[in-house]
Design an enzyme around this catalytic site. Structure first.
Site, PDB file in Angstrom:
ATOM      1  N   LYS A 195      54.812  49.091  57.286  1.00 53.49           N
ATOM      2  CA  LYS A 195      54.821  47.859  58.096  1.00 53.49           C
ATOM      3  C   LYS A 195      56.001  47.872  59.059  1.00 53.49           C
ATOM      4  O   LYS A 195      55.863  47.545  60.236  1.00 53.49           O
ATOM      5  CB  LYS A 195      54.983  46.635  57.178  1.00 53.49           C
ATOM      6  CG  LYS A 195      53.761  46.271  56.379  1.00 53.49           C
ATOM      7  CD  LYS A 195      54.021  44.941  55.687  1.00 53.49           C
ATOM      8  CE  LYS A 195      52.925  44.580  54.724  1.00 53.49           C
ATOM      9  NZ  LYS A 195      53.141  43.317  54.030  1.00 53.49           N
ATOM     10  N   GLY A 248      50.148  40.617  45.411  1.00 57.05           N
ATOM     11  CA  GLY A 248      49.010  40.565  46.347  1.00 57.05           C
ATOM     12  C   GLY A 248      47.743  41.126  45.727  1.00 57.05           C
ATOM     13  O   GLY A 248      46.668  40.541  45.830  1.00 57.05           O
ATOM     14  N   ARG A 249      47.859  42.257  45.037  1.00 52.58           N
ATOM     15  CA  ARG A 249      46.651  42.896  44.482  1.00 52.58           C
ATOM     16  C   ARG A 249      46.180  42.230  43.189  1.00 52.58           C
ATOM     17  O   ARG A 249      45.194  42.660  42.595  1.00 52.58           O
ATOM     18  CB  ARG A 249      46.915  44.385  44.262  1.00 52.58           C
ATOM     19  CG  ARG A 249      48.164  44.717  43.467  1.00 52.58           C
ATOM     20  CD  ARG A 249      48.525  46.187  43.612  1.00 52.58           C
ATOM     21  NE  ARG A 249      49.813  46.561  43.038  1.00 52.58           N
ATOM     22  CZ  ARG A 249      50.970  46.438  43.663  1.00 52.58           C
ATOM     23  NH1 ARG A 249      51.033  45.908  44.862  1.00 52.58           N
ATOM     24  NH2 ARG A 249      52.095  46.819  43.084  1.00 52.58           N
ATOM     25  N   GLU A 273      48.126  51.229  44.462  1.00 49.80           N
ATOM     26  CA  GLU A 273      49.325  50.530  44.927  1.00 49.80           C
ATOM     27  C   GLU A 273      50.239  50.203  43.742  1.00 49.80           C
ATOM     28  O   GLU A 273      51.444  50.090  43.895  1.00 49.80           O
ATOM     29  CB  GLU A 273      48.939  49.239  45.681  1.00 49.80           C
ATOM     30  CG  GLU A 273      50.022  48.759  46.626  1.00 49.80           C
ATOM     31  CD  GLU A 273      49.615  47.565  47.500  1.00 49.80           C
ATOM     32  OE1 GLU A 273      48.859  46.705  47.028  1.00 49.80           O
ATOM     33  OE2 GLU A 273      50.078  47.499  48.650  1.00 49.80           O
ATOM     34  N   GLU A 332      48.581  41.859  60.826  1.00 50.96           N
ATOM     35  CA  GLU A 332      47.133  41.812  61.054  1.00 50.96           C
ATOM     36  C   GLU A 332      46.604  40.386  60.910  1.00 50.96           C
ATOM     37  O   GLU A 332      45.813  39.900  61.732  1.00 50.96           O
ATOM     38  CB  GLU A 332      46.398  42.708  60.047  1.00 50.96           C
ATOM     39  CG  GLU A 332      46.643  44.197  60.214  1.00 50.96           C
ATOM     40  CD  GLU A 332      47.810  44.717  59.404  1.00 50.96           C
ATOM     41  OE1 GLU A 332      48.752  43.929  59.117  1.00 50.96           O
ATOM     42  OE2 GLU A 332      47.794  45.901  59.047  1.00 50.96           O
ATOM     43  N   HIS A 372      23.419  62.115  45.468  1.00 53.92           N
ATOM     44  CA  HIS A 372      22.821  62.954  46.501  1.00 53.92           C
ATOM     45  C   HIS A 372      23.869  63.476  47.464  1.00 53.92           C
ATOM     46  O   HIS A 372      23.540  63.937  48.545  1.00 53.92           O
ATOM     47  CB  HIS A 372      21.733  62.155  47.234  1.00 53.92           C
ATOM     48  CG  HIS A 372      20.683  61.674  46.276  1.00 53.92           C
ATOM     49  ND1 HIS A 372      19.627  62.460  45.885  1.00 53.92           N
ATOM     50  CD2 HIS A 372      20.603  60.526  45.561  1.00 53.92           C
ATOM     51  CE1 HIS A 372      18.896  61.785  44.988  1.00 53.92           C
ATOM     52  NE2 HIS A 372      19.476  60.622  44.771  1.00 53.92           N
ATOM     53  N   LYS A 395      49.918  35.815  51.475  1.00 55.18           N
ATOM     54  CA  LYS A 395      50.970  35.410  50.542  1.00 55.18           C
ATOM     55  C   LYS A 395      52.301  35.291  51.274  1.00 55.18           C
ATOM     56  O   LYS A 395      53.000  34.302  51.166  1.00 55.18           O
ATOM     57  CB  LYS A 395      51.055  36.442  49.411  1.00 55.18           C
ATOM     58  CG  LYS A 395      52.185  36.172  48.455  1.00 55.18           C
ATOM     59  CD  LYS A 395      52.314  37.261  47.415  1.00 55.18           C
ATOM     60  CE  LYS A 395      53.641  37.126  46.703  1.00 55.18           C
ATOM     61  NZ  LYS A 395      53.884  38.204  45.756  1.00 55.18           N
TER      62      LYS A 395
HETATM   63  O1  G6P Z   1      48.988  38.400  51.571  1.00 54.84           O
HETATM   64  P1  G6P Z   1      49.909  39.118  52.485  1.00 54.84           P
HETATM   65  O2  G6P Z   1      51.335  38.724  52.286  1.00 54.84           O
HETATM   66  O3  G6P Z   1      49.486  38.964  53.920  1.00 54.84           O
HETATM   67  O4  G6P Z   1      49.857  40.624  52.107  1.00 54.84           O
HETATM   68  C1  G6P Z   1      48.723  41.416  52.254  1.00 54.84           C
HETATM   69  C2  G6P Z   1      48.984  42.798  51.694  1.00 54.84           C
HETATM   70  O5  G6P Z   1      50.175  43.255  52.306  1.00 54.84           O
HETATM   71  C3  G6P Z   1      50.750  44.460  51.875  1.00 54.84           C
HETATM   72  O6  G6P Z   1      50.146  45.511  52.498  1.00 54.84           O
HETATM   73  C4  G6P Z   1      50.807  44.619  50.384  1.00 54.84           C
HETATM   74  O7  G6P Z   1      51.091  45.930  50.056  1.00 54.84           O
HETATM   75  C5  G6P Z   1      49.525  44.178  49.718  1.00 54.84           C
HETATM   76  O8  G6P Z   1      49.708  44.184  48.318  1.00 54.84           O
HETATM   77  C6  G6P Z   1      49.168  42.791  50.181  1.00 54.84           C
HETATM   78  O9  G6P Z   1      48.020  42.372  49.506  1.00 54.84           O
END
Ligand code: G6P
Length: 547
Positions: A512, A267-268, A353, A212, A384, A206
């Protein structure tokens, strides 16, 4: 404003919780044979049996009262209407617009977002058709056979877990692979088995700033070029999903290959946007659309159903009941369906989150518990191992069991066993085993009175442990869409009651920033170390090991 814990509703719930001392669900079931039926509700093909909870009509009424006092419905309506409810980031929260099949406009700052949403859905549909028909070819003329989806957080969990959950619906000619971690082992392992000529990389970010994802994409690009592709072939093999079009173009993405999303999608909550493109590629567009339709149906249910029948409201309130009045610190999710095994990890991000927060309203430090730890794994495996703690540990762990009543292409014996375990666990948690029952079972075992008493004490199970059971006919795309939206709205209900902003994530942001500061010290080996002594020592050890 009166603190939440000082309100009449809160205090009433506190005394109702105390009033349950000495009462047992086992007795309630004996006394009332309508209990299971009265405390079952269903919507969108999902049946929620919440009768095995520490509740009665008076408690439920008090919980509905709390929801009313905290204006959950008004807050819900504000979300659906596109109000700026994510006030710390100044954004609307409109994942519901992404699955809005009402034909009605959704306004953000007076602008209808639906034309853009629908145009992006058309773009996804056309692209999926080009890939599936083989008309989109790699640079050497081969049809695409492998999709590598690169993303992390919501740009990973949604696509991966929903794709996995819908295995019976997979489009067979395409294989999907997912990479999230910046740990090079991950991307290395995935790319190692692939042919760059028939592979498509879908980069999902996003923000287009996530370390990463950027690094993994660079590594994939280097792999592609090294294998024989050229810079101008990249457009046939790399596409991206982002709300940051400029950064994507600056990175080298072909503008036609960018699928847009918007800052009003968290994002979530983003799997409903073009972040869900890998799902559409892996299942076919029609199945992907069914997923969205299922979510839309749950949206309508959340908006329209009265509290007593409203699944997200019921589940949200039950969670509040245990978190705030029984000091439960975690909530376990137990899907009895192998393909749904990733669901606890999905809800982990969604819930933790969103509601792992300590400030309510504008700037009020809260004095009550907020989001619980979400955990769990597929049944029956947990039976188990960790179920022991749920049965006999000293902490209360409310559980959600979920089970499809039918599964495609499966042996009936296996499925009956799976179901029997699921139901058996909810029963055991509810009724437990009394000392007398345990003592009686030890009759005739040749034990001394003292030993028999001791063993019976260990074997006694308190029971009275709450659980929900969610049943669905089968986990098709539509039902899965409804299930995910159910949990989204459950989280919303809880956030609204706690008064937190469920849509920011400042804690994650800090991680981050600090990670990037440290990276600078790892790459510039001579840079002075000016962090705390522990962090400095860790960096020094890393430097020494990587001379
Ligand atoms: O989609 P991006 O901008 O790469 O973000 C990826 C992730 O980054 C962060 O860690 C946010 O806390 C997440 O909510 C998000 O989904």
């Amino acid at each position: 404003m009166t603190s939440l814990t000082q309100t009449d509703n809160w205090q009433q719930l506190q005394s109702l919780a105390q009033g349950l001392n000495g009462q047992h669900m086992r007795d309630w079931f004996k006394q009332d044979d309508t209990r299971a039926q009265r405390y079952t509700s269903q919507a969108c093909g999902i049946e929620l049996d919440y009768s095995k909870n520490l509740i009665n009509d008076e408690i439920l009424a008090a919980l509905y009262g709390l929801a009313e006092a905290r204006q959950v419905s008004a807050k819900r309506d504000a979300m659906f209407a596109g109000d700026i409810i994510n006030h710390t980031e100044g954004r609307a929260v409109l994942h519901t617009a992404l699955r809005n099949f009402s034909g009605q406009p959704v306004l953000v700052d007076g602008q209808d977002v639906m034309p853009e949403v629908l145009a992006t859905q058309d773009k996804i549909k056309a692209f999926v058709e080009r890939i599936h028909s083989g008309s989109h070819k790699g640079y050497t003329g081969k049809a695409i056979k492998h999709i590598v989806s690169i993303g992390i957080g919501g740009s990973f969990l949604g696509p991966k877990i929903m794709f996995e959950a819908l295995k019976p619906y997979w489009y067979q000619d395409i294989k999907l692979h997912f990479v999230a971690n910046v740990d090079g082992c991950h991307i290395q392992d995935v790319l190692a088995g692939l042919d760059h000529e028939d592979t498509l990389i879908v980069m999902s970010s996003k923000s287009f700033t996530t370390q990463e994802t950027l690094q993994n994409t660079l590594t994939a690009k280097a792999w592609f070029l090294q294998a024989g592709g050229t810079q101008q072939d990249i457009a046939k093999h790399f596409i991206c999903v982002s709300s940051n079009i400029k950064a994507a173009v600056d990175f080298g993405m072909d503008e036609d290959n960018i699928f847009p999303m918007w800052d009003w999608v968290g994002g979530r909550y983003s799997l409903w946007s073009a972040i869900g493109l890998p799902i559409a590629l892996g299942l076919g567009y029609e199945n992907y659309r069914q997923l969205l339709e299922g979510a839309y149906e749950m949206d309508r249910h959340f908006v329209e159903a009265p509290a007593e029948q409203n699944l997200p409201m019921l589940m949200g309130l039950l969670g509040i009941w245990y978190t705030n009045f029984f000091a439960a610190q975690s909530h376990v999710l137990l899907p009895y369906y192998h393909y749904l095994r990733g669901f606890p990890a999905y809800v982990q991000q969604l819930d933790m989150e969103s509601n792992g927060k300590s400030v309510a309203g504008d700037a009020e430090q809260v004095d009550y518990a907020t989001g619980p730890v979400i955990w769990g794994s597929e049944g029956t495996n947990g039976q188990h191992s960790f179920h022991q703690l749920i049965h006999q540990g000293q902490v209360l762990i409310p559980a959600d069991f979920m089970l499809p009543l039918n599964v495609p292409n499966q042996d009936d014996t296996h499925h009956a066993m799976l179901a029997s375990n699921c139901f058996g666990q909810t029963q055991a948690l509810m009724q437990g085993k009394t000392y007398d029952e345990a003592y009686a079972e030890l009759e005739g075992k040749g034990l001394s009175e003292e030993k028999r008493h001791a063993l019976a004490t260990h074997k006694t199970m308190p029971g009275n442990k709450p659980s929900n059971t969610l049943l669905f006919s089968q986990l098709d795309p539509k039902t899965l869409g409804s299930l995910v939206a159910l949990y989204e709205h459950k989280v919303f209900v809880q956030g609204a009651i706690w008064g937190v902003n469920s849509f920011d994530q400042w804690g994650v942001e800090l991680g981050k920033v600090l990670g990037n500061n440290i990276l600078a010290k790892l790459t510039d080996r001579d840079a002075a170390l000016d962090f705390d002594a522990s962090t400095n020592a860790l960096i020094s050890r890393f430097r020494a090991a990587n001379q």
